[in-house]
Scaffold this motif. Structure first.
Motif, mmCIF file in Angstrom:
data_model
loop_
_atom_site.group_PDB
_atom_site.id
_atom_site.type_symbol
_atom_site.label_atom_id
_atom_site.label_comp_id
_atom_site.label_asym_id
_atom_site.label_seq_id
_atom_site.Cartn_x
_atom_site.Cartn_y
_atom_site.Cartn_z
ATOM 1 N N ASN A 119 -16.310 -5.312 -16.444
ATOM 2 C CA ASN A 119 -16.387 -3.992 -17.076
ATOM 3 C C ASN A 119 -15.670 -2.920 -16.262
ATOM 4 O O ASN A 119 -15.523 -1.787 -16.729
ATOM 5 C CB ASN A 119 -17.854 -3.596 -17.256
ATOM 6 N N SER A 120 -15.244 -3.261 -15.042
ATOM 7 C CA SER A 120 -14.578 -2.280 -14.165
ATOM 8 C C SER A 120 -13.103 -2.616 -13.980
ATOM 9 O O SER A 120 -12.499 -2.243 -12.968
ATOM 10 C CB SER A 120 -15.285 -2.242 -12.804
ATOM 11 N N LYS A 121 -12.510 -3.301 -14.928
ATOM 12 C CA LYS A 121 -11.126 -3.750 -14.783
ATOM 13 C C LYS A 121 -10.167 -2.593 -14.539
ATOM 14 O O LYS A 121 -9.357 -2.630 -13.607
ATOM 15 C CB LYS A 121 -10.710 -4.542 -16.029
ATOM 16 N N GLU A 122 -10.219 -1.577 -15.359
ATOM 17 C CA GLU A 122 -9.281 -0.449 -15.212
ATOM 18 C C GLU A 122 -9.515 0.301 -13.905
ATOM 19 O O GLU A 122 -8.559 0.704 -13.235
ATOM 20 C CB GLU A 122 -9.426 0.500 -16.403
ATOM 21 N N LEU A 123 -10.771 0.483 -13.532
ATOM 22 C CA LEU A 123 -11.092 1.171 -12.286
ATOM 23 C C LEU A 123 -10.494 0.437 -11.088
ATOM 24 O O LEU A 123 -9.902 1.052 -10.192
ATOM 25 C CB LEU A 123 -12.610 1.285 -12.136
ATOM 26 N N ILE A 124 -10.614 -0.869 -11.085
ATOM 27 C CA ILE A 124 -10.123 -1.669 -9.955
ATOM 28 C C ILE A 124 -8.601 -1.686 -9.921
ATOM 29 O O ILE A 124 -7.983 -1.492 -8.864
ATOM 30 C CB ILE A 124 -10.696 -3.100 -10.052
ATOM 31 N N GLN A 125 -7.979 -1.912 -11.068
ATOM 32 C CA GLN A 125 -6.520 -2.019 -11.091
ATOM 33 C C GLN A 125 -5.830 -0.681 -10.833
ATOM 34 O O GLN A 125 -4.691 -0.666 -10.347
ATOM 35 C CB GLN A 125 -6.058 -2.597 -12.433
ATOM 36 N N ASN A 126 -6.482 0.417 -11.099
ATOM 37 C CA ASN A 126 -5.881 1.735 -10.866
ATOM 38 C C ASN A 126 -6.178 2.288 -9.481
ATOM 39 O O ASN A 126 -5.701 3.365 -9.132
ATOM 40 C CB ASN A 126 -6.370 2.732 -11.927
ATOM 41 N N HIS A 127 -6.940 1.552 -8.713
ATOM 42 C CA HIS A 127 -7.301 2.025 -7.378
ATOM 43 C C HIS A 127 -6.135 1.828 -6.412
ATOM 44 O O HIS A 127 -5.352 0.878 -6.538
ATOM 45 C CB HIS A 127 -8.535 1.280 -6.867
ATOM 46 N N GLY A 128 -6.022 2.692 -5.419
ATOM 47 C CA GLY A 128 -4.908 2.624 -4.471
ATOM 48 C C GLY A 128 -4.921 1.392 -3.598
ATOM 49 O O GLY A 128 -3.892 1.029 -3.010
ATOM 50 N N ILE A 129 -6.081 0.732 -3.486
ATOM 51 C CA ILE A 129 -6.196 -0.432 -2.620
ATOM 52 C C ILE A 129 -6.051 -1.743 -3.400
ATOM 53 O O ILE A 129 -6.243 -2.826 -2.850
ATOM 54 C CB ILE A 129 -7.565 -0.379 -1.889
ATOM 55 N N TYR A 130 -5.650 -1.641 -4.660
ATOM 56 C CA TYR A 130 -5.557 -2.824 -5.526
ATOM 57 C C TYR A 130 -4.609 -3.884 -4.964
ATOM 58 O O TYR A 130 -4.929 -5.082 -4.966
ATOM 59 C CB TYR A 130 -5.092 -2.397 -6.925
ATOM 60 N N ILE A 131 -3.456 -3.464 -4.462
ATOM 61 C CA ILE A 131 -2.472 -4.435 -3.949
ATOM 62 C C ILE A 131 -3.030 -5.178 -2.742
ATOM 63 O O ILE A 131 -2.874 -6.404 -2.613
ATOM 64 C CB ILE A 131 -1.148 -3.722 -3.601
ATOM 65 N N LEU A 132 -3.708 -4.451 -1.851
ATOM 66 C CA LEU A 132 -4.344 -5.109 -0.707
ATOM 67 C C LEU A 132 -5.407 -6.089 -1.178
ATOM 68 O O LEU A 132 -5.526 -7.208 -0.647
ATOM 69 C CB LEU A 132 -4.966 -4.065 0.217
ATOM 70 N N LEU A 133 -6.166 -5.702 -2.181
ATOM 71 C CA LEU A 133 -7.222 -6.553 -2.717
ATOM 72 C C LEU A 133 -6.677 -7.883 -3.222
ATOM 73 O O LEU A 133 -7.161 -8.958 -2.829
ATOM 74 C CB LEU A 133 -7.941 -5.807 -3.848
ATOM 75 N N ILE A 134 -5.651 -7.827 -4.079
ATOM 76 C CA ILE A 134 -5.131 -9.086 -4.634
ATOM 77 C C ILE A 134 -4.400 -9.893 -3.563
ATOM 78 O O ILE A 134 -4.370 -11.129 -3.622
ATOM 79 C CB ILE A 134 -4.218 -8.829 -5.852
ATOM 80 N N THR A 135 -3.837 -9.230 -2.557
ATOM 81 C CA THR A 135 -3.190 -9.957 -1.460
ATOM 82 C C THR A 135 -4.210 -10.803 -0.711
ATOM 83 O O THR A 135 -3.946 -11.962 -0.360
ATOM 84 C CB THR A 135 -2.511 -8.976 -0.490
ATOM 85 N N LEU A 136 -5.379 -10.241 -0.462
ATOM 86 C CA LEU A 136 -6.427 -10.982 0.239
ATOM 87 C C LEU A 136 -6.929 -12.157 -0.593
ATOM 88 O O LEU A 136 -7.140 -13.260 -0.071
ATOM 89 C CB LEU A 136 -7.580 -10.034 0.577
ATOM 90 N N ILE A 137 -7.118 -11.947 -1.882
ATOM 91 C CA ILE A 137 -7.572 -13.039 -2.754
ATOM 92 C C ILE A 137 -6.490 -14.106 -2.871
ATOM 93 O O ILE A 137 -6.784 -15.317 -2.863
ATOM 94 C CB ILE A 137 -7.978 -12.480 -4.127
ATOM 95 N N PHE A 138 -5.235 -13.701 -2.961
ATOM 96 C CA PHE A 138 -4.147 -14.670 -2.962
ATOM 97 C C PHE A 138 -4.165 -15.501 -1.681
ATOM 98 O O PHE A 138 -3.938 -16.722 -1.708
ATOM 99 C CB PHE A 138 -2.796 -13.954 -3.073
ATOM 100 N N GLY A 139 -4.407 -14.833 -0.547
ATOM 101 C CA GLY A 139 -4.443 -15.556 0.719
ATOM 102 C C GLY A 139 -5.470 -16.669 0.710
ATOM 103 O O GLY A 139 -5.209 -17.784 1.181
ATOM 104 N N GLY A 140 -6.664 -16.397 0.163
ATOM 105 C CA GLY A 140 -7.684 -17.432 0.088
ATOM 106 C C GLY A 140 -7.316 -18.546 -0.871
ATOM 107 O O GLY A 140 -7.436 -19.733 -0.549
ATOM 108 N N ALA A 141 -6.855 -18.182 -2.061
ATOM 109 C CA ALA A 141 -6.538 -19.182 -3.085
ATOM 110 C C ALA A 141 -5.328 -20.024 -2.701
ATOM 111 O O ALA A 141 -5.316 -21.251 -2.878
ATOM 112 C CB ALA A 141 -6.303 -18.492 -4.425
ATOM 113 N N PHE A 142 -4.292 -19.403 -2.156
ATOM 114 C CA PHE A 142 -3.066 -20.133 -1.828
ATOM 115 C C PHE A 142 -3.280 -21.121 -0.688
ATOM 116 O O PHE A 142 -2.687 -22.204 -0.686
ATOM 117 C CB PHE A 142 -1.947 -19.156 -1.457
ATOM 118 N N THR A 143 -4.099 -20.757 0.294
ATOM 119 C CA THR A 143 -4.340 -21.694 1.389
ATOM 120 C C THR A 143 -5.150 -22.894 0.917
ATOM 121 O O THR A 143 -4.873 -24.029 1.305
ATOM 122 C CB THR A 143 -5.077 -21.003 2.547
#
Length: 768
Positions: free
Chosen positions: A193-217
């Motif tokens: 329910n917070s999709k737009e809030l999260i994606q519009n946040h300034g830290i969104y790129i850092l957030l997905i980078t961290l999740i990518f790091g976990g998933a890719f490894t």
């Protein structure tokens, strides 16, 4: 659900600690357990047609938002059924393949623990509990990969896999904490329910980078892929399980689960397309130049994982349906091929494809099943792989921006995968027999039956795709895309471009298969490039860290207690002193200081005399006695100022310290004369600096009003909340319970370490 998951972990520990009393032949019975779990999740599959999403909530730490919440939807049920279904076959296969292994109970204990961790991961609806199960998969896979711990290669492979996935776990936890903070909840369902809030946040790129790091490894994406081929040191059933339905699919699951929340059509999708595209062509290319059966399958697994990530990145309706379908396709044919590799190794004691041929004469049923699995991996018509390959080409061709380029990349990848599939599943069974009949150990029913089951399912789903299409695949698609689809699988789409690309892929892959024997020069060139491979670069980085750690240890951890104390005290003095003098205005205290009472002054003078004796005496006993007097003096000061509990603690500690020091140091020689004036001067400066800083802090604290809020809270709530009248005990046990628990764990670990050292020493003394 909670009881079901707990039963898995209970069984794992029961097997681990009591399994040595079970004869190897009885381990076949444990196959029933994952089969029962598969039946249990089949009920939820049937229930999905009436209830597409079911949430089961169990409170754990509700004040922190951490609960054991489980989500039953198409995606979680798909993975749960793969984990338990293929797991049943792995248990069945292992009961015979590893029957002569000395520690079979450990293997089944680790395998059951791993299965439970994977089930918890794919069913969790809470970020923190998902992460806990995520780490459990890393720990249990470490035990499985390093099961043959007497071999250096197994130990190294387990450490490499654990280090890479452990790093990814740290990144994933960081991403989850940020995500939960941004969305205001750790519930994955509520976060949607917070999709737009999260994606519009300034830290969104850092957030997905961290999740990518976990998933890719975890899912071995480039450049973190190299741990997966090394994991081939594990027993073959482990390789089959980890690479088909579990470990490497965990990262895929996380990406699929968070696609509805984090997919933005830009950063998320393009990153997945780029990383997945590089991984799939890299893994497929390398797979055709390997000669070890498990190595071929490992690199083709890397490529397959890249394909799924690539499709999730494309993100269209066709692409997501193709990704869901290929997850099942890959699980079936890859498990079958891995188990076949184990049968070959078990039968002729080699996995080198240059030394194996004609085994179809001795094990025809296995040969037929392996050929079916290889044809499915190649996408040959009537096989389940053919349908998924058509969907992949539909996805790339319909991608508006780079359709032609993405299709060319997909075709090139599949050409290499056709070749590697034929190398692993067909080459060992055709041609002139490489071994005499007497030298071939024919597989038992327990070995060939799982391979046949997997291949038959591949054939059935390929010819009759509606068995899985409008059921589990559709439900899984709905979970990822959040919208229903009108797509459905069918065997024949007519004569079109997609069919032409499929035929071209098979033809080119087959030609590459027959030309594979001439690739020695290319293979040698690739070996020369190993120095710049991600694996070697990571090893050099590891060596650099090791060298740095060695230098750091030599400087700061050289084994001398006095140096440790010097480093700690100097660091605290500089850090606290800088903060103190830069931020706090120094005030001269001229009033509000009470005078010494005669008994306080007497105790203070006794303490000073004792310190003098410690500094200048040449007798250890005198120094120890003086140290005890200082402690008792401080105890009296505590009593003077209304802290009898602290006084009793100080008194007990000093008494025990004096007794222990006397017992330990009594028989040691006298102090050596020490006259190094530089060291004496250094120690004096450090001591005076530290003591002076503490004095200034204490004096300045008198100039500021004391805040009683915290102490008042503890006093008011100690009895009402924790039912204890001793406030200090309540603070330690309840309000700071985690702190005390961790301290207890540290002491327990230290005690185990001391016990292990003493036991090891005792064994060596007996040996001598």
């Amino acid at each position: 659900m909670l009881i079901v998951l707990l039963s898995v972990f209970v069984l794992a520990f029961l097997i681990l600690f009591s399994g040595k009393f079970i004869l190897p032949k009885y381990f076949k019975v444990f196959t029933v357990f994952p089969l029962l779990l598969f039946t249990y999740f089949s009920y939820y599959l049937i229930n999905l047609q009436w209830e597409p999403e079911l949430l089961l909530k169990y409170n754990w730490i509700p004040t922190l938002g951490i609960n054991l919440d489980f989500k039953i939807d198409g995606l979680s049920v798909l993975f749960a059924m793969m984990i338990t279904g293929i797991g049943s076959l792995i248990y069945f296969y292992s009961s015979n393949y590893l029957k002569k292994v000395a520690y079979l109970n450990r293997f089944y204990g680790y395998l059951t623990l791993f299965m439970g961790a994977m089930l918890g991961l794919v069913l969790s609806d809470n970020l923190i509990t998902l992460f806990i199960f995520w780490e459990l998969t890393s720990i249990s896979s470490f035990f499985l990969i390093g099961f043959n711990n007497e071999e250096e290669s197994s130990r190294k492979s387990a450490m490499t896999a654990f280090a890479i996935t452990g790093l990814g776990g740290f990144l994933l936890l960081s991403g989850f904490l940020i995500l939960g903070n941004l969305g205001g909840s750790y519930s994955i369902t509520e976060l949607l329910n917070s999709k737009e809030l999260i994606q519009n946040h300034g830290i969104y790129i850092l957030l997905i980078t961290l999740i990518f790091g976990g998933a890719f490894t975890k899912s071995a994406q480039f450049p973190f892929h190299f741990w997966l081929p090394g994991a081939m040191a594990a027993p073959t059933p482990v390789s089959a399980y980890l690479h088909s339905a579990t470990m490497v699919k965990a990262g895929i699951y996380v990406l699929a689960r968070f696609t509805p929340l984090l997919s933005d059509g830009c950063y998320w999708n393009q990153t997945l397309m780029i990383v997945g595209g590089i991984t799939m062509i890299y893994g497929a290319f390398h797979s055709v130049f390997r000669t070890d059966l498990k190595a071929i399958l490992a690199y083709s697994t890397i490529s397959a994982l890249g394909i799924i990530v690539f499709l999730l990145g494309i993100g269209t309706e066709y692409a997501i349906y193709a990704a869901v379908t290929f997850i099942v396709v890959h699980a079936l044919y890859k498990a079958a091929l891995f188990l076949t590799a184990g049968i070959i190794d078990h039968g002729v004691h080699t996995r080198n494809i240059t030394q194996i041929s004609g085994l179809g004469k001795y094990m025809p049923l296995v040969g037929i099943a392996a050929v079916i699995a290889a044809l499915s991996s190649a996408g040959v018509p009537l096989m389940f792989g053919f349908i998924s390959k058509d969907l992949i080409y539909e996805s790339t061709l319909n991608f508006a921006q780079w359709g032609i380029g993405l299709t060319a990349l997909a075709v090139a990848t599949n050409v290499f995968l056709v070749c590697s599939g034929f190398l692993a599943g067909i080459k060992p069974f055709i041609g002139k027999p490489s071994h005499e009949a007497s030298a071939v150990h024919r597989p038992s029913f327990y070995l060939w039956f799982p391979v046949v089951v997997l291949s038959v399912l591949t054939l059935i789903f390929g010819m009759l795709p509606f068995f899985v299409d409008q059921g589990i695949l559709k439900y899984a698609f709905d979970s990822i895309s959040i919208v229903e689809t009108n797509l459905y699988l069918k065997l024949w789409h007519g004569f079109n471009l997609v069919l032409g690309l499929s035929v071209l892929t098979i033809v080119l892959g087959t030609l590459l298969f027959f030309a594979n024997q001439y690739f020695n020069s290319i293979s040698n060139t690739l070996n020369k490039l190993n120095s710049i491979s991600p694996e070697n670069i990571s090893q050099r980085l590891g060596e650099s860290f090791r060298n740095f750690a060695f230098i750091y240890t030599r400087l700061l951890h050289n084994g001398y207690l006095r140096n440790y104390l010097i480093v700690i005290i100097v660091f605290i003095t500089l850090l606290v002193g800088y903060r103190f003098f830069s931020t706090i205005p120094i005030q001269v205290i001229t009033e509000d200081l009470s005078g010494f009472r005669i008994y306080e002054l007497t105790v203070f003078i006794i303490i000073l005399i004792s310190i003098f004796y410690i500094l200048f005496t040449t007798s250890r006993l005198t120094a120890i006695a003086s140290l005890g007097i200082i402690g008792y003096g401080i105890s009296l000061i505590f009593v003077f100022y209304g802290a009898p509990d602290l006084a009793m603690t100080q008194f007990a500690i000093d008494t025990l310290t004096v007794v222990l020091f006397v017992l330990v140091l009594f028989k040691l020689p006298s102090f050596l004369p020490f006259r190094n004036k530089k060291i004496i001067f250094r120690d004096a400066v450090i001591s005076l600096s530290f003591g002076g800083l503490i004095m200034l802090i204490a004096l300045q604290s008198l100039m500021y009003p004391a805040s009683k809020e915290i102490s008042r809270f503890y006093a008011d709530n100690a009895y009402t909340l924790a039912k204890g009248k001793n406030v200090v005990n309540v603070i330690l046990v309840d309000f700071r319970g985690f702190d005390t628990l961790i301290e207890s764990i540290v002491l327990s670990i230290a005690a185990l370490g001391v016990y292990g050292i003493l036991k090891y020493r005792g064994i060596n003394e007996k040996a001598d």
